[in-house]
Every structure is written in C-alpha cells, then in structure tokens.
Design a protein around this motif. Structure first.
Motif, short mmCIF file in Angstrom:
data_model
loop_
_atom_site.label_atom_id
_atom_site.label_comp_id
_atom_site.label_asym_id
_atom_site.label_seq_id
_atom_site.Cartn_x
_atom_site.Cartn_y
_atom_site.Cartn_z
N PRO A 1 2.01 6.27 -7.55
CA PRO A 1 0.70 6.02 -8.18
C PRO A 1 0.81 5.84 -9.69
O PRO A 1 -0.12 5.34 -10.32
N VAL B 1 2.43 1.74 -3.44
CA VAL B 1 1.42 2.20 -4.41
C VAL B 1 1.11 3.67 -4.16
O VAL B 1 1.00 4.47 -5.10
N ARG B 2 0.99 4.03 -2.88
CA ARG B 2 0.71 5.44 -2.53
C ARG B 2 1.84 6.34 -3.02
O ARG B 2 1.61 7.40 -3.58
N GLU C 1 0.84 -1.21 0.00
CA GLU C 1 0.00 0.00 0.00
C GLU C 1 0.87 1.25 0.00
O GLU C 1 0.59 2.22 -0.71
N LYS D 1 -7.42 -1.19 -8.17
CA LYS D 1 -7.99 0.08 -7.77
C LYS D 1 -7.14 1.24 -8.30
O LYS D 1 -7.63 2.33 -8.56
N HIS D 2 -5.84 0.97 -8.50
CA HIS D 2 -4.94 2.02 -8.97
C HIS D 2 -4.50 1.79 -10.42
O HIS D 2 -3.46 2.27 -10.85
#
Lengths: 282, 481
Positions: free
Chosen positions: B158, B154-155, B151, B186-187
């Motif tokens: 992006p 990914v943050r 997470e 989701k990304h």
C-alpha cells in the motif's frame, strides 16, 4: 519552332526524337503517360518520361520476348503476361493458334486504354477471345497461382516506380511456383551498357539464378532503348533454349517475322565478354 | 488553440530566411564547415541545425515558441502539460519514474518492461514490485497485467508510489488502463504509462483507449515510432495530478542543454499533421494492416493474430495497427524469418523473437510493399519451412528478484562464463534487442532456464546485449553469493 522529346540515358547522355505533335498526356494513379507522333519513329509511348516503345522498332522487342520461348516449347497453351499494357506482346502471342489462354496482368488500366485509342499497331489483338485482362498488381496476381502456366512473360517497365516489385526475388519465386513442370519465364532484363541499367540487370539475374535451374540471358538490338543493346532473361525448370529448340516445328508454322528467325535464336544467346563478366559477378 | 499552427517550425523558417550571421555553435555554420555532411543531408537541414537562442526559446526553460508548441501538443493529446523529449522515450520513461519515486520508494510494474524503466531504477534507487504479465503459451509472448494481480500487488504494497503500465506492448497487447487508474488513484498511487507504441491511440478511430483519456497521470509517447517525427524525438504527457514544474526540473537533471531543433521541429510538425490528418492516416494504416493480416493468414503456417486473442483481462484490448506474425508452424524462429527476409528479400521488419516477427505498417506504405512482404513470407514457407517439433518459443521467464536493481548494479561483482553462472545473482542486464525487454535485470537470480534460454537465443541469431562483455559470453554476478 521545333518540338523534341528527350530521354536522359545517363546524367550526361541524351537521346532525342523530333516530335510532330503530342497526342495525349495523362496522369494515372500510378504514373504519367504521354504519347507523341514523331517524324521518324511513328507513335512513341512514354511513361514517367521514359521511352517505352516506338512504332518503328517495337517489333524487335515484341518478337524477341515471345518467339524465343515459343520456339523452345511449341506445346505452350497457357500464358501469363505481366505488364505489357501496350498489347504488343499479346499481339505476337495471338499468332499461335495452339495457345489456348492468355492472362494479362497490367497494374495501370490507363496505359491499356490510351494504347487502344492511339496505338492500334500494338493493341489490336487485346480483344482476342483468348485474352483475359486483369488490372491489378502483378505480384499479387501471381502469388495466388500454382502450377498453372506454361509460360510467364514479364514485360515490365524499369525497376523503380509501379513495376518495382516485378524485379524482386519474391516475384520470381512466386513465378516459379505458378509455372508448370516445363515452364519458362522470360523477362525484360534491362541493358548491360550504362552502369545504372547494368546494376539492375545484374540484380535481376542473380535473383532469377537463385531460383531457376536454367537462367540465361539473350540479347537484341533495339535502337531507341538506352545504348540500343538490350537483354532478355530466359529461365526454366529444365528446358534449354538451344538444345531444346524445335527449329523445324517452329519454321513449319510459317509465321512471318521481321526480326526473329531460328538462326538468330541460336545466336542471340551468345553474349559479349563484358556482359558475361557482369553476369558472372552478379 | 489553432492546431494548424506549428510555432517552433515557423520560428525556424523565419530564422532561416533572416540569414542571421552565426558566431555561436554549432561550428558547422549552416553546413559550410562540413561539405560532405551537407551534401549528404542537404543544405536545408544543416541551416536549421541551430542552438537555442532568444528567438528560438530554450528546451530547459521554455517561455516562447517551444512552450507554444508544447501547449499545442498537450491540447492535441488531451494532456494538462507536455514536454518535448530529445533523448528518446527512454528519457521520458525515466522522467516519469524519477518524478514519482525517490530512493527506497516502491513502484509496481510488469516485469516485461523496456530496459529504460529498469535503468531508471538503477539510477534513482526505487524498488520494483513486479507483477508477472500474463503469458500466451501458443504465441510465446508476455501480455498485459491482469487486474487481480494488480489488486494483489497494491494490497501487499500500500506504500507504493506508482504503477507503471506498458501499454500497448510491442506486440499490441493492452491492459485495462481505466480500471488500473481507478485502483491506483483509490490508493494514492500515480499511474505512469509507457506508451511508446501508442501515439496513434490519440488520433485514430476505433483504437484502444489512450493513457490520457483513461485518466493516467503521466505517459511517455514515442511520436517517432508511429507518429511521423524524427527518430529519437518523443513526448512526455502529464495529467492534472502532476506538478509539471517539478517534472521539468527532473527532466533537466539529465537532459542535454543543446537540444536538436531538427528533432523539436519534427515533433511540432508531426503533432500538426496528426491533429489535422490523424483520422485518415490511421484509417489507411488499419486498412493496410488488416489486408496484410488476412492475406498472411491465408498462406497457412503463419498466424497474424488480432482481436480474437482478447480475453478481457491480461489481453484487455489489441492494437490492430500492429502486424505481429507467429512463425512457429513453419518450424522457423521469428528471428530466422527476420534474417531471411532481410538477407534474401531485402525486407527489414521491426524485430524477430523466438516465435514471432513484428512488421510496422504505416500510412507511408503502399500496397506494393504489402504484396512484397506477403509474397516473401509465402516463399520463405515454400523454401525453408521445417518440422516445428522441439521449438522453444517462450520469450518470457518469471524472474526471482533477490536485490533491487540499484543494489545489484553497484555491488562488488565478478565476471563468470554465463554457462557457469547458474544460481548466481546477476549484476547486470541481458536482453534481446529489439524488443529490449530484459531476460535478466540486475539483482535477479540466474536460473538454469535462463542460461538455456540465452544459449538458445544466441544460437538462433538473436542479438543479445546489456552485459559488460560485448560477446555476452560472460556475465557479472554479485559477489558474496
């Protein structure tokens, strides 16, 4: 019409026995088992096509695999026999009243069942009170034992098929561990004569030699085995088969044997030069 | 589709029986031109070692029997499309990365990937964003990726195009694939799974979830490892989100135009066998492995680990068909046990690292082989065990990445003795093989810990490779540092 059982001793050499009739042929989970009635050799036990024993000459093999260690250490009380489903080795051992316990580990129950039914000459003593039969893999059985036996006899088939693991270094090492301080390991040691058998013989010897301080071979003449010239291994944690031979003690037992005697005992460790050479290069 | 069929194998059989006269390659002409090879491999084998032709289709443009075989495999593995690969899972991993990324694109991946993944970055110029895997200190092995770390990656990135997951690891450790797929999708990122050691997940019962089932977009599966096809054969699976025609083009960039029909047919027959008998095959594999594990754990001094190490994060699941054995408590490095097993007992295991050995068990094993392994391990303990204090067991060192793999690999470099290379930036790989996970990748700083690790690993007898210098005494470092 003639019916013959033939075993290939090499690609180009065969040995044949004229057969009166086939008594049984069965396949177990592990191997094919045949028993024939022959003219000259009595009943013949064959596994996967290979001759295991004949009634005519089995006494040589079974006397030599048992009385040699028993004459070196008559104190032997606890014995493990690996393989030996025909019962001949156990039959010889049960002649010693001093032996208290015989564990026999045979992977293939069908061999024992068929020998009980068709070859009572070898299987007759399997019901002796001192005998416990375990139907499992010899390596698995022995690796779970420590400092338990005075004598281990490896009466195996050849180093391929279900008896393969009885020719490995890990098996001999686990036998060492399962033996007591005065322990002896005797094994069926193949033949030095035909090249394929000789390689198996050399491999077995080099493995045993790497584990046991005393590792020798002795020989016998077994007419129905390839070349007739057969070897046994004698390994121990210290006992020497000739220096420690209890000649008088063994003879005082008064056991009647057809092949073995204590003079022959001393002589059977004297081996031909070409075999010495093979062992040296093993 | 009928999983009893094996269209590629059937076409080859027909070809053999048709007794076609060959004025095409290969020049051995059914083996007649190379008698010794024919005697060694068998005439049957040489007769079907043929080149692509109309009746046998073409791997780079499959329209008939290869296409049918690939479609059957896609169905069997639960994928939208499937590609047969003849240059190992390495080529499948590279095809995944090159499908997802162009030069300069970011890809999130654990650092304990197989060299094939970082090789792909050298070739295509994508930039790795490494997620450090969890580490099990007791076992000294790298684990899966934790969800919190993913997470975070990914943050912070992006714009990354994909997440590569190594699942299961060589040791059988699995990450939470389903959750990773959710986060990635989701990304708008693809999920690529290096599933080299997971063929059986598609066919066995009560095993960790497979990549396709978890919703991953692509998966590279070494059918040859646990699925029964020939060495070097592999498959690439694609899901709904991937344009499989584009994937085919990517594969064709580097794929041979003379694909081996022996390898292809072996994939076809392996798929058929797995489809029809997979449940039973892997039931037997698990039974043998579980027995071996319990017997080895009874020996003392060895730790054959299993599902008890699951922590629902970096060890989300464990593949119980893997027989990984920690050897630390007998005072021997895994590689030492590996060497003794081979030299003294004639037993070859898959690999040994500093703290563990890995034995591959399959339905092709018999109870006897398992007994031999267990007994030999007992003997090794009895004869060779030592005091374990001072043993170095860690197989993973967190890297400091300075340049991308491609930049570093193609930079001006100079060779230095490894022991004098501390603080420099490596221009090449150093890895132990197997497992083939780089200790150093191009662009990473050579630290004191790494220099010591390389020295220790060499001393213990681990086979190191990757450097230009075949002896791995010298290393090419990036100049100007």
């Amino acid at each position: 019409m003639e019916l013959w059982y033939t075993e290939k001793h090499t690609e180009n050499a065969e040995f044949s026995i004229k057969v009166k009739k086939q008594l049984v042929s069965k396949k177990s989970e592990f191997q094919r088992i045949d028993i024939f009635e022959s003219y000259d050799f009595g009943k013949v036990l064959v596994i996967d096509g290979y001759l295991m024993l004949t009634e005519k000459d089995e006494f040589i093999y079974h006397e030599m695999i048992t009385h040699v260690p028993m004459a070196v250490n008559p104190e032997i009380k606890d014995v493990l026999v690996v393989g030996a489903g025909d019962g001949g080795t156990v039959r010889e051992l049960t002649r010693y009243e001093t032996i208290e316990n015989i564990d026999m580990v045979e992977i293939d129950r069908l061999v024992v069942d068929l020998c009980r039914e068709y070859i009572p000459q070898t299987s007759s003593k399997l019901d002796d009170d001192r005998v416990n039969i375990y139907y499992e893999d010899g390596l698995k059985f022995v690796r779970e034992k420590e400092n338990k036996y005075d004598l281990i006899i490896v009466d195996s088939t050849d180093p391929f098929g279900p008896g393969e693991d009885l020719f490995t270094k890990e098996f001999y090492g686990n036998c060492y561990k399962a033996l007591k301080e005065n322990g002896i390991l005797v094994n069926q040691h193949e033949s030095p004569y035909y090249p394929n058998d000789a390689v198996a013989m050399q491999r077995a010897h080099s493995k045993i030699k790497s584990i046991f301080p005393v590792a020798l071979v002795y020989q016998a003449h077994i007419p129905t085995y390839p070349s007739g010239h057969w070897l046994f291994g004698f390994a121990s944690k210290g006992l020497d088969p000739i220096a420690d031979l209890k000649e008088e003690e063994w003879n005082s037992l008064g056991l009647k044997t057809k092949y073995y005697n204590t003079d022959l005992h001393k002589g059977c460790f004297a081996i031909p030069n070409y075999v010495k050479e093979l062992l040296k290069n093993a | 589709m009928d999983q009893n069929r094996a269209p590629l194998y059937e076409a080859l059989e027909k070809h053999r029986l048709d007794r076609v006269v060959h004025f095409d390659v290969p020049g051995h002409k059914g083996g007649r031109g190379n008698k010794e090879l024919t005697q060694f491999l068998g005439e049957r084998c040489l007769k079907v070692d043929v080149n692509s032709m109309k009746s046998l289709d073409n791997l780079n443009h499959p329209v008939s029997v290869i296409k049918e075989a690939q479609d059957l495999a896609a169905e069997a593995f639960g994928a939208k499309s499937c590609f047969f690969m003849v240059n190992g899972t390495t080529s499948a991993v590279q095809a995944m990365i090159m499908t997802a990324c162009k030069a300069g694109d970011k890809i999130i991946m654990p650092r304990n990937v197989h060299r094939s993944a970082i090789n792909a970055l050298v070739i295509c110029g994508a930039i790795p964003v490494y997620v450090n895997p969890g580490i099990n200190k007791r076992l000294g092995i790298a684990l899966g990726m934790s969800i919190a770390d993913i997470e975070k990656a990914v943050r912070e990135n992006p714009d990354a195009k994909a997440i590569l997951v190594n699942n299961p690891t060589y040791y059988g450790i699995c990450s939470d694939l389903k959750r990773i797929v959710e986060i990635a999708h989701k990304h708008n990122m693809l999920v690529l799974v290096d599933e080299a050691h997971g063929t059986h997940f598609y066919f066995g019962e009560n095993l960790p979830i497979s990549a396709m089932k978890a919703g991953a977009d692509m998966a590279a599966v070494s059918v040859h490892k646990t699925g029964g096809s020939l060495t070097q054969s592999s498959i690439l699976l694609c899901g709904e989100n991937v344009n499989s025609d584009y994937v085919r083009q990517i594969i064709s960039l580097t794929q041979t135009t003379s694909a081996s029909y022996l390898l292809l047919a072996s994939l076809d027959l392996a798929r058929k066998n797995l489809s029809l008998n997979g449940i039973e095959i892997f039931r037997k594999t698990v039974e043998l492995t579980e027995y071996a594990r319990s017997e080895i754990n009874k020996l003392g001094g060895y730790y054959a680990f299993s599902t008890e190490i699951i922590d629902n994060d970096a060890i989300y699941d464990f593949d119980i068909t893997k027989l990984s054995i920690n050897t630390r408590d007998i005072g021997l490095a895994g590689i030492e046990v590996y060497d003794i097993l081979r030299e003294e007992y004639g037993i070859q295991v898959e690999f040994g690292d500093l703290g563990n050995i890995l034995a591959i068990v399959s339905a092709g094993d018999r109870a006897m082989e398992i007994e031999r392994l267990v007994s030999a391990l007992y003997e090794i303990k009895r004869i060779y065990s030592k005091d374990p204090t001072g043993m170095y067991v860690h197989n993973y060192i967190e890297p400091e990445v300075v340049y991308t793999p491609q930049e570093a690999f193609y930079s001006r470099k100079k060779a230095l003795p490894i022991k004098e290379s501390q603080e420099m930036i490596s221009g090449e790989f150093v890895m132990a093989y197997p497992p083939g996970i780089p200790i150093l990748a191009p662009g990473e700083r050579i630290t004191e810990e790494i220099v010591n690790y390389i020295h220790y690993a060499k001393e213990k007898g681990i086979l190191l490779m990757g450097t230009e210098d075949m002896n791995v005494d010298n290393i090419n470092v990036v100049e100007g540092e």
